[in-house]
Design an enzyme around this catalytic site. Structure first.
Site, PDB file in Angstrom:
ATOM      1  N   SER A 145      35.927  43.985  39.009  1.00 41.85           N
ATOM      2  CA  SER A 145      36.010  44.463  40.378  1.00 41.85           C
ATOM      3  C   SER A 145      37.372  44.112  40.942  1.00 41.85           C
ATOM      4  O   SER A 145      38.112  43.300  40.364  1.00 41.85           O
ATOM      5  CB  SER A 145      34.921  43.798  41.233  1.00 41.85           C
ATOM      6  OG  SER A 145      35.111  44.026  42.617  1.00 41.85           O
ATOM      7  N   TYR A 158      29.430  36.885  43.749  1.00 46.23           N
ATOM      8  CA  TYR A 158      30.023  38.122  43.223  1.00 46.23           C
ATOM      9  C   TYR A 158      31.436  37.867  42.716  1.00 46.23           C
ATOM     10  O   TYR A 158      31.806  38.305  41.618  1.00 46.23           O
ATOM     11  CB  TYR A 158      30.033  39.186  44.323  1.00 46.23           C
ATOM     12  CG  TYR A 158      30.374  40.567  43.840  1.00 46.23           C
ATOM     13  CD1 TYR A 158      29.436  41.330  43.143  1.00 46.23           C
ATOM     14  CD2 TYR A 158      31.630  41.130  44.095  1.00 46.23           C
ATOM     15  CE1 TYR A 158      29.746  42.609  42.704  1.00 46.23           C
ATOM     16  CE2 TYR A 158      31.936  42.405  43.654  1.00 46.23           C
ATOM     17  CZ  TYR A 158      30.994  43.144  42.962  1.00 46.23           C
ATOM     18  OH  TYR A 158      31.310  44.409  42.519  1.00 46.23           O
TER      19      TYR A 158
END
Length: 280
Positions: A145, A158
């Site tokens: 990401s 995350y």
């Protein structure tokens, strides 16, 4: 890998978002598919979309799968090899998000994110690597990401998982280069992609201490996502054909990568300053 025609691609998280678009675009290019997702109805929709587009000349198999279950992932990889006789690509794409301060998260919530986002990638890589080697032409595509490049408050689980995917994949690519085994690897870093991951994520009350509303945070974040899943899938496949080590998706990802390169430490103050301004 310059062409996907007559290849076999396994995709996790294929029931929606980037996983679905990867499946659709690979089928358009004559690639056979082994699709998995924890959401069976979403998986069935993906398959139906491909069939409705007249892509009946490709073989498609599917499997309900929780990528955090190591034994299940290895069993799926073995079944894919039996069903298709070979495997050329594995897209470790499944993932979830969770919002909380570090002080406010429960261990089970943090662990769930790591188990899916990071261990799911590890399981998929280890399970499919022998089959990719046997094919003589293989590629591993792991979804990190933009939050594997920079960290932001309220997303520690995350961030941790995506930084781990980046480090794991960069190590993997170097090992594969040294071994010269016919397999390569790419780390994918999407910015804001118009998928369901943000809206389906959970956010607890602790983020109020950061000036965020847990009820509206997901919708506000989703509103800032500027790249479609279709575009993201196209960029990923282009990166695979170019054998790219890293793929940035979206102008926001390109900007964040540049900011981190120029201000590797100072960017943290910039992000924190934005949150403080919002609180005021």
């Amino acid at each position: 890998m310059k062409s996907f025609k007559n290849k076999v691609a396994a995709i996790t998280g294929a029931g929606s978002g980037m996983g679905r678009e990867l499946a659709i675009q690979l089928a358009e290019q004559g690639c056979n598919l082994a699709l998995s997702d924890v959401n069976e109805s979403g998986l069935a929709e993906t398959i139906q979309i491909i069939k409705n587009q007249g892509k009946n000349n490709v073989t498609i198999t599917s499997q309900k799968l929780d990528v955090s279950d190591r034994a299940a992932v290895f069993q799926w990889a073995s079944q894919v090899s039996k069903d298709h006789n070979q495997v050329n690509l594995i897209f470790n794409n499944a993932g979830i998000a969770f919002g909380s301060t570090i002080e406010g998260f429960e261990e089970k919530d943090f662990k769930r994110v790591i188990d899916i986002n990071f261990w799911g990638v590890v399981h998929g890589t280890q399970a499919f690597l022998p089959y990719l080697k046997a094919s003589g032409e293989g590629h591993i595509i792991n979804t990190s990401s933009v939050f594997g490049i920079i960290a932001v408050p309220g997303t520690s689980a995350y961030n941790s998982s995506k930084f781990a995917v980046r480090g794991f994949t960069e190590t993997l690519r170097q090992e594969l280069d040294v071994m010269k085994c016919g397999v390569s690897a790419t780390s994918v870093h999407p910015g804001g992609i118009q998928t369901a991951i943000a809206k389906s994520s959970q956010t607890n009350e602790s983020v109020r201490s950061l000036g965020l509303d847990p009820i509206t945070a997901k919708d506000k974040m989703s509103a800032q996502f500027i790249t479609t899943a279709k575009k993201a899938a196209s960029v990923i496949l282009k990166g695979v054909r170019k054998n790219s080590r890293r793929v940035l998706i979206g102008p926001d990802a390109t900007f964040v990568d540049l900011m981190q390169r120029i201000f590797p430490s100072f960017y943290q103050m910039l992000v924190g300053g934005l949150l403080l301004r919002r609180m005021r």
